[in-house]
Scaffold this motif. Structure first.
Motif, PDB file in Angstrom:
ATOM      1  N   ASP A 133       1.035  -1.206   0.033  1.00  0.00           N
ATOM      2  CA  ASP A 133      -0.065   0.186   0.007  1.00  0.00           C
ATOM      3  C   ASP A 133       0.839   1.206   0.124  1.00  0.00           C
ATOM      4  OD1 ASP A 133      -1.850   2.061   0.440  1.00  0.00           O
ATOM      5  OD2 ASP A 133      -2.814   1.298   2.163  1.00  0.00           O
ATOM      6  N   THR A 134       0.938   1.688  -1.355  1.00  0.00           N
ATOM      7  CA  THR A 134       2.095   2.932  -1.288  1.00  0.00           C
ATOM      8  C   THR A 134       1.551   4.116  -0.556  1.00  0.00           C
ATOM      9  OG1 THR A 134       1.220   3.205  -3.560  1.00  0.00           O
ATOM     10  CG2 THR A 134       3.181   1.968  -3.333  1.00  0.00           C
ATOM     11  N   ASN A 135       0.183   4.115  -0.250  1.00  0.00           N
ATOM     12  CA  ASN A 135      -0.381   5.518   0.203  1.00  0.00           C
ATOM     13  C   ASN A 135       0.145   5.530   1.799  1.00  0.00           C
ATOM     14  OD1 ASN A 135      -1.368   6.431  -2.075  1.00  0.00           O
ATOM     15  ND2 ASN A 135      -3.181   5.158  -2.009  1.00  0.00           N
ATOM     16  N   LYS A 136       0.630   4.444   2.356  1.00  0.00           N
ATOM     17  CA  LYS A 136       0.704   4.170   3.670  1.00  0.00           C
ATOM     18  C   LYS A 136       2.393   4.163   4.178  1.00  0.00           C
ATOM     19  CE  LYS A 136      -1.498   1.958   7.098  1.00  0.00           C
ATOM     20  NZ  LYS A 136      -2.002   0.549   7.635  1.00  0.00           N
ATOM     21  N   THR A 137       2.844   5.187   3.654  1.00  0.00           N
ATOM     22  CA  THR A 137       4.262   5.206   4.048  1.00  0.00           C
ATOM     23  C   THR A 137       4.683   6.002   5.013  1.00  0.00           C
ATOM     24  OG1 THR A 137       4.554   7.047   2.535  1.00  0.00           O
ATOM     25  CG2 THR A 137       4.812   5.014   1.463  1.00  0.00           C
ATOM     26  N   THR A 138       3.995   6.559   5.811  1.00  0.00           N
ATOM     27  CA  THR A 138       4.135   7.204   7.401  1.00  0.00           C
ATOM     28  C   THR A 138       3.049   6.846   8.193  1.00  0.00           C
ATOM     29  OG1 THR A 138       2.952   9.200   6.931  1.00  0.00           O
ATOM     30  CG2 THR A 138       5.378   9.209   6.216  1.00  0.00           C
ATOM     31  N   SER A 139       3.471   6.784   9.347  1.00  0.00           N
ATOM     32  CA  SER A 139       2.482   6.338  10.515  1.00  0.00           C
ATOM     33  C   SER A 139       2.742   7.771  11.554  1.00  0.00           C
ATOM     34  CB  SER A 139       2.858   5.321  10.885  1.00  0.00           C
ATOM     35  OG  SER A 139       2.291   5.015  12.252  1.00  0.00           O
ATOM     36  N   PRO A 140       1.765   8.325  12.058  1.00  0.00           N
ATOM     37  CA  PRO A 140       1.598   9.161  13.056  1.00  0.00           C
ATOM     38  C   PRO A 140       2.563   8.816  14.270  1.00  0.00           C
ATOM     39  CG  PRO A 140      -0.567   9.065  12.455  1.00  0.00           C
ATOM     40  CD  PRO A 140       0.351   7.740  11.738  1.00  0.00           C
ATOM     41  N   ILE A 141       3.167   9.610  14.932  1.00  0.00           N
ATOM     42  CA  ILE A 141       4.167   9.307  15.958  1.00  0.00           C
ATOM     43  C   ILE A 141       3.582   8.640  17.103  1.00  0.00           C
ATOM     44  CG2 ILE A 141       4.133  11.445  17.122  1.00  0.00           C
ATOM     45  CD1 ILE A 141       7.079  11.313  17.031  1.00  0.00           C
ATOM     46  N   GLU A 142       2.268   9.061  17.292  1.00  0.00           N
ATOM     47  CA  GLU A 142       1.623   8.502  18.513  1.00  0.00           C
ATOM     48  C   GLU A 142       1.266   7.104  18.334  1.00  0.00           C
ATOM     49  OE1 GLU A 142       0.318  10.746  16.479  1.00  0.00           O
ATOM     50  OE2 GLU A 142      -1.708  10.467  15.827  1.00  0.00           O
ATOM     51  N   LYS A 143       1.236   6.527  16.974  1.00  0.00           N
ATOM     52  CA  LYS A 143       1.066   5.159  17.112  1.00  0.00           C
ATOM     53  C   LYS A 143       1.987   4.340  17.387  1.00  0.00           C
ATOM     54  CE  LYS A 143      -3.180   5.592  14.431  1.00  0.00           C
ATOM     55  NZ  LYS A 143      -3.606   5.333  13.149  1.00  0.00           N
ATOM     56  N   TYR A 144       3.249   5.001  17.365  1.00  0.00           N
ATOM     57  CA  TYR A 144       4.539   4.047  17.734  1.00  0.00           C
ATOM     58  C   TYR A 144       4.712   4.208  19.185  1.00  0.00           C
ATOM     59  CZ  TYR A 144       6.155   2.751  13.198  1.00  0.00           C
ATOM     60  OH  TYR A 144       6.796   2.305  11.942  1.00  0.00           O
ATOM     61  N   LEU A 145       4.231   5.105  19.892  1.00  0.00           N
ATOM     62  CA  LEU A 145       4.790   5.490  21.408  1.00  0.00           C
ATOM     63  C   LEU A 145       4.038   4.267  22.120  1.00  0.00           C
ATOM     64  CD1 LEU A 145       3.747   9.214  21.498  1.00  0.00           C
ATOM     65  CD2 LEU A 145       6.118   8.159  21.489  1.00  0.00           C
ATOM     66  N   LYS A 146       5.087   3.749  22.921  1.00  0.00           N
ATOM     67  CA  LYS A 146       4.675   2.826  23.929  1.00  0.00           C
ATOM     68  C   LYS A 146       4.232   3.329  25.196  1.00  0.00           C
ATOM     69  CE  LYS A 146       8.095  -0.513  21.879  1.00  0.00           C
ATOM     70  NZ  LYS A 146       9.230   0.438  21.585  1.00  0.00           N
ATOM     71  N   LYS A 147       3.814   2.485  26.068  1.00  0.00           N
ATOM     72  CA  LYS A 147       3.344   2.759  27.574  1.00  0.00           C
ATOM     73  C   LYS A 147       3.851   4.033  28.110  1.00  0.00           C
ATOM     74  CE  LYS A 147       1.685  -1.194  29.583  1.00  0.00           C
ATOM     75  NZ  LYS A 147       2.121  -2.390  30.265  1.00  0.00           N
ATOM     76  N   MET A 148       5.063   4.095  28.262  1.00  0.00           N
ATOM     77  CA  MET A 148       5.921   5.051  28.961  1.00  0.00           C
ATOM     78  C   MET A 148       6.266   6.323  28.105  1.00  0.00           C
ATOM     79  SD  MET A 148       5.812   3.650  31.950  1.00  0.00           S
ATOM     80  CE  MET A 148       6.918   4.732  32.862  1.00  0.00           C
ATOM     81  N   ASN A 149       6.225   6.227  26.934  1.00  0.00           N
ATOM     82  CA  ASN A 149       6.501   7.188  25.951  1.00  0.00           C
ATOM     83  C   ASN A 149       5.650   8.398  25.932  1.00  0.00           C
ATOM     84  OD1 ASN A 149       7.955   4.953  23.674  1.00  0.00           O
ATOM     85  ND2 ASN A 149       9.106   5.857  24.966  1.00  0.00           N
ATOM     86  N   THR A 150       6.416   9.662  26.097  1.00  0.00           N
ATOM     87  CA  THR A 150       5.451  10.788  25.875  1.00  0.00           C
ATOM     88  C   THR A 150       6.286  11.747  25.085  1.00  0.00           C
ATOM     89  OG1 THR A 150       6.324  11.681  28.013  1.00  0.00           O
ATOM     90  CG2 THR A 150       3.953  10.658  27.844  1.00  0.00           C
ATOM     91  N   VAL A 151       5.560  12.755  24.195  1.00  0.00           N
ATOM     92  CA  VAL A 151       6.287  13.593  23.470  1.00  0.00           C
ATOM     93  C   VAL A 151       5.858  15.129  23.760  1.00  0.00           C
ATOM     94  CG1 VAL A 151       6.754  14.460  20.869  1.00  0.00           C
ATOM     95  CG2 VAL A 151       6.370  12.183  21.381  1.00  0.00           C
ATOM     96  N   MET A 152       6.809  16.117  24.002  1.00  0.00           N
ATOM     97  CA  MET A 152       6.321  17.296  24.255  1.00  0.00           C
ATOM     98  C   MET A 152       6.547  18.134  22.783  1.00  0.00           C
ATOM     99  SD  MET A 152       7.778  20.552  26.629  1.00  0.00           S
ATOM    100  CE  MET A 152       8.293  19.573  27.900  1.00  0.00           C
ATOM    101  N   CYS A 153       5.520  18.676  22.501  1.00  0.00           N
ATOM    102  CA  CYS A 153       5.640  19.572  21.357  1.00  0.00           C
ATOM    103  C   CYS A 153       5.737  21.084  21.828  1.00  0.00           C
ATOM    104  CB  CYS A 153       4.454  19.446  20.298  1.00  0.00           C
ATOM    105  SG  CYS A 153       4.424  17.824  19.705  1.00  0.00           S
ATOM    106  N   ALA A 154       6.693  21.538  21.855  1.00  0.00           N
ATOM    107  CA  ALA A 154       6.985  22.888  22.415  1.00  0.00           C
ATOM    108  C   ALA A 154       7.402  23.796  21.126  1.00  0.00           C
ATOM    109  CB  ALA A 154       8.231  23.053  23.318  1.00  0.00           C
ATOM    110  N   PHE A 155       6.398  23.671  20.309  1.00  0.00           N
ATOM    111  CA  PHE A 155       6.614  24.694  18.976  1.00  0.00           C
ATOM    112  C   PHE A 155       5.181  25.116  18.368  1.00  0.00           C
ATOM    113  CE2 PHE A 155       5.522  21.496  15.880  1.00  0.00           C
ATOM    114  CZ  PHE A 155       5.798  20.288  16.498  1.00  0.00           C
ATOM    115  N   ASP A 156       5.255  25.840  17.746  1.00  0.00           N
ATOM    116  CA  ASP A 156       3.788  26.468  17.283  1.00  0.00           C
ATOM    117  C   ASP A 156       3.162  25.332  16.473  1.00  0.00           C
ATOM    118  OD1 ASP A 156       1.646  27.528  16.080  1.00  0.00           O
ATOM    119  OD2 ASP A 156       2.729  28.977  14.780  1.00  0.00           O
ATOM    120  N   THR A 157       2.243  24.354  16.713  1.00  0.00           N
ATOM    121  CA  THR A 157       1.747  23.353  16.048  1.00  0.00           C
ATOM    122  C   THR A 157       0.927  23.513  15.024  1.00  0.00           C
ATOM    123  OG1 THR A 157       0.217  22.933  18.060  1.00  0.00           O
ATOM    124  CG2 THR A 157       2.263  21.504  18.038  1.00  0.00           C
TER     125      THR A 157
END
Ligand SMILES: [Zn+2]
Ligand SMILES: [Zn+2]
Length: 594
Positions: free
Chosen positions: A466-490
């Motif tokens: 499926d060539t349309n599915k070449t990226t996956s949003p980052i939150e789908k990869y995050l495991k239990k303990m993983n969190t991301v802080m987006c300190a930029f203008d989102t």
């Protein structure tokens, strides 16, 4: 320091900019060594990091920038790939352009992007990054200047076609069922090899297959050796400028110069043999070549080459049956990814010289790869491969290798039977082999109009990707303990995962000043796996000046410097620190494990 002196000292720094990836890599390695020596010899008890430096499991970065390819620079995708790899580890493909030992011990990754004014790089010297990163920095691709592209890349994990292929390659391998004992199909790269080596696959944007339908290989499947010359343009680091394809009888079947898209910024004459003069009246395009290749190759053609992925990438074509002489021949046994150079393989196994001081010709490289492939097929699987116990010294003793005599006899190039234009490139290499072989009867333009012989299966269909599915949003990869802080203008992001509790937004616009923003980010980041911070230098307040003599040298640089130091200090040990300074002309990277 006066303004002029400051400028002067900065200019010499800038003059010492890394000229090439090789130099950059070397410098980086030296700097890492120096840091180590300094830390070990330092007996000052006030240095809190000494014991950490001795940790044998401490992650370590070794740059391999040359793996990016000639003149290629790190761009948004490659930087994001590294960041994701440090956060998600083995779930992703290892970045090719560096090694991180003990990458699992990287506890946090901090990415700081600083948007700077246009004269920043010639006027400003920040002491903290200079010291922390030992003054080693890498110039980045121009796409880094695009903030939206940059942050979107960081928020989407690249799922490459090659990765998708690798996951299901067992199934796909069935289409290459082997027949016969010394059959040629034993020597072609498996689909997994192709994926690992980043060969183009059908279905990727801009990639054209060599055939719509292929045929299963058999013992009579013909070999075609291909070699491409590339140059650098304002659009691409490797654009096709010449292609030579030869058949099993060493006759040229296609040889043409190609006008790349965009403006040529470097002819790379030393490697390509291509000069400005040669390219003057060239109008043949990449599309012309692609059509000609499709018409020339039969549906069971085996493409032969050395590091063939680079040729296919330049041709922007995919092909399922590839024989890479750098893969099947290996006389030094330096690990699976190591490849002996074509020049050395040719000297050792064929007793012939190519790429001499007289210059470089793609016919000769294609010729050498063809002869090596034929030798390998004739001698069998073990031949020339140390990983099977084969020894070069014994081979050399048995075969008194002598320089091959090649009969130099000028063959007059026959004009195209279609349009009477010359069918081969006028070679500039003295005594080149390409002058003694018959050329094709038709030029690239007449060949491209011919009929294409087709096989019975479509490679892309058998890959079932499926060539349309070449990226996956980052939150789908995050495991239990993983969190991301987006300190930029989102708002620069295509989408922000508002529903995910693991990704949170902390836009600088919510704070009264950059200083309060940085303080808040620093105080909150300790539990985040990934911290993405953006600072606009022009929004950083300058401290109130007490010394009027400083004039315009006095600006907000000191304040910015303090903020960067504060952010880095707030990360845990073994964090990967990536600091990027960018304006619309230039972007640079500092990189280190804390
Ligand atoms: Zn013609
Ligand atoms: Zn030549």
């Amino acid at each position: 320091m006066g303004k002029r002196e400051l400028r002067e000292s900065l200019k010499s720094d800038i003059d010492n900019l890394f000229k090439s990836p090789e130099v950059a890599e070397h410098e980086f390695q030296n700097a890492t060594k120096r840091q180590k020596v300094f830390k070990q010899s330092s007996s000052t008890p006030t240095k809190p990091s000494t014991s950490i430096e001795r940790d044998p499991n401490k992650p370590r970065i070794d740059l391999r920038l040359t793996r990016l390819g000639d003149g290629q620079r790190l761009d948004c995708d490659t930087l994001a790939h590294l960041v994701h790899y440090t956060v998600f580890g083995s779930a992703l493909q290892r970045p090719r352009w560096l090694n991180i030992s003990h990458h699992r011990n990287v506890l946090q990754s901090l990415v700081i992007r600083v948007n700077v004014e246009e004269d920043f790089f010639t006027t400003t010297n920040l002491s903290f990054p200079n010291e922390f990163f030992d003054r080693r920095w890498i110039e980045l691709d121009s796409d880094i200047s695009n903030r939206s592209l940059f942050w979107n890349s960081m928020m989407k994990v690249q799922l490459t076609i090659q990765e998708q292929v690798r996951r299901k390659s067992d199934k796909m391998q069935k289409i290459f069922q082997k027949t016969g004992k010394h059959d040629k199909s034993h020597f072609i790269l498996t689909t997994t090899n192709l994926a690992d080596r980043n060969f183009p696959f059908p279905g990727v944007e801009g990639v054209v297959p060599t055939k719509q339908r292929y045929k299963k290989l058999c013992s009579s499947s013909p070999l075609f050796s291909v070699d491409c010359e590339m140059c650098e343009t304002d659009l691409a680091n490797r654009a096709l400028t010449r292609i030579s394809i030869i058949d099993e009888n060493e006759a040229t079947i296609l040889d043409t110069l190609v006008k790349p898209e965009g403006r040529i910024t470097d002819y790379l004459t030393r490697y390509s043999g291509i000069t400005e003069d040669m390219m003057k009246n060239v109008t043949t395009t990449l599309q012309d070549v692609q059509k000609a290749v499709q018409n020339l190759l039969p549906p069971d053609a085996i493409l032969v080459g050395h590091s063939l992925e680079h040729d296919l990438q330049a041709m922007k074509m995919s092909h399922p049956f590839c024989l890479d002489v750098g893969h099947v021949l290996n006389y030094t046994n330096n690990g699976a990814s190591f490849r002996n150079s074509l020049k050395n393989l040719t000297e050792l196994f064929l007793g012939a010289r190519i790429q001499s001081e007289f210059g470089h010709c793609s016919y000769e490289d294609a010729w050498a790869a063809m002869r090596l492939a034929q030798l390998k097929i004739q001698k069998g699987i073990i031949f020339g491969n140390t990983s099977f116990g084969w020894k070069f010294s014994e081979y050399a003793k048995q075969n008194g290798l002598v320089e091959e005599k090649c009969v130099k006899k000028k063959i007059v190039s026959i004009p195209c039977t279609g349009c009477s234009e010359p069918t081969v490139v006028e070679c500039t290499v003295m005594n080149c082999r390409c002058r003694i072989v018959p050329g094709p009867s038709q030029c690239v333009h007449c060949v491209k109009l011919g009929d294409s012989e087709q096989g019975d299966f479509d490679w892309q269909e058998t890959l079932d990707i499926d060539t349309n599915k070449t990226t996956s949003p980052i939150e789908k990869y995050l495991k239990k303990m993983n969190t991301v802080m987006c300190a930029f203008d989102t708002t620069v992001l295509d989408t922000f995962p508002t529903s995910s509790k693991k990704v949170r937004s902390k836009p600088p616009t919510k704070f009264s000043s950059t200083e309060t923003f940085v303080n808040d980010v620093s105080s909150e980041m300790l539990n985040d796996s990934l911290i993405l911070v953006e600072i606009d230098k022009e929004k950083v307040d300058a401290p109130e000046s007490t010394d009027s003599d400083q004039g315009d040298v006095q600006d907000n640089a000191e304040a910015l410097n303090g903020m960067l130091e504060k952010l880095v200090a707030a990360t845990s040990k073994n964090s990967m620190i990536m600091m990027i300074f960018s304006n619309s002309y230039k972007s640079i990277l500092y990189l280190r494990i804390k």
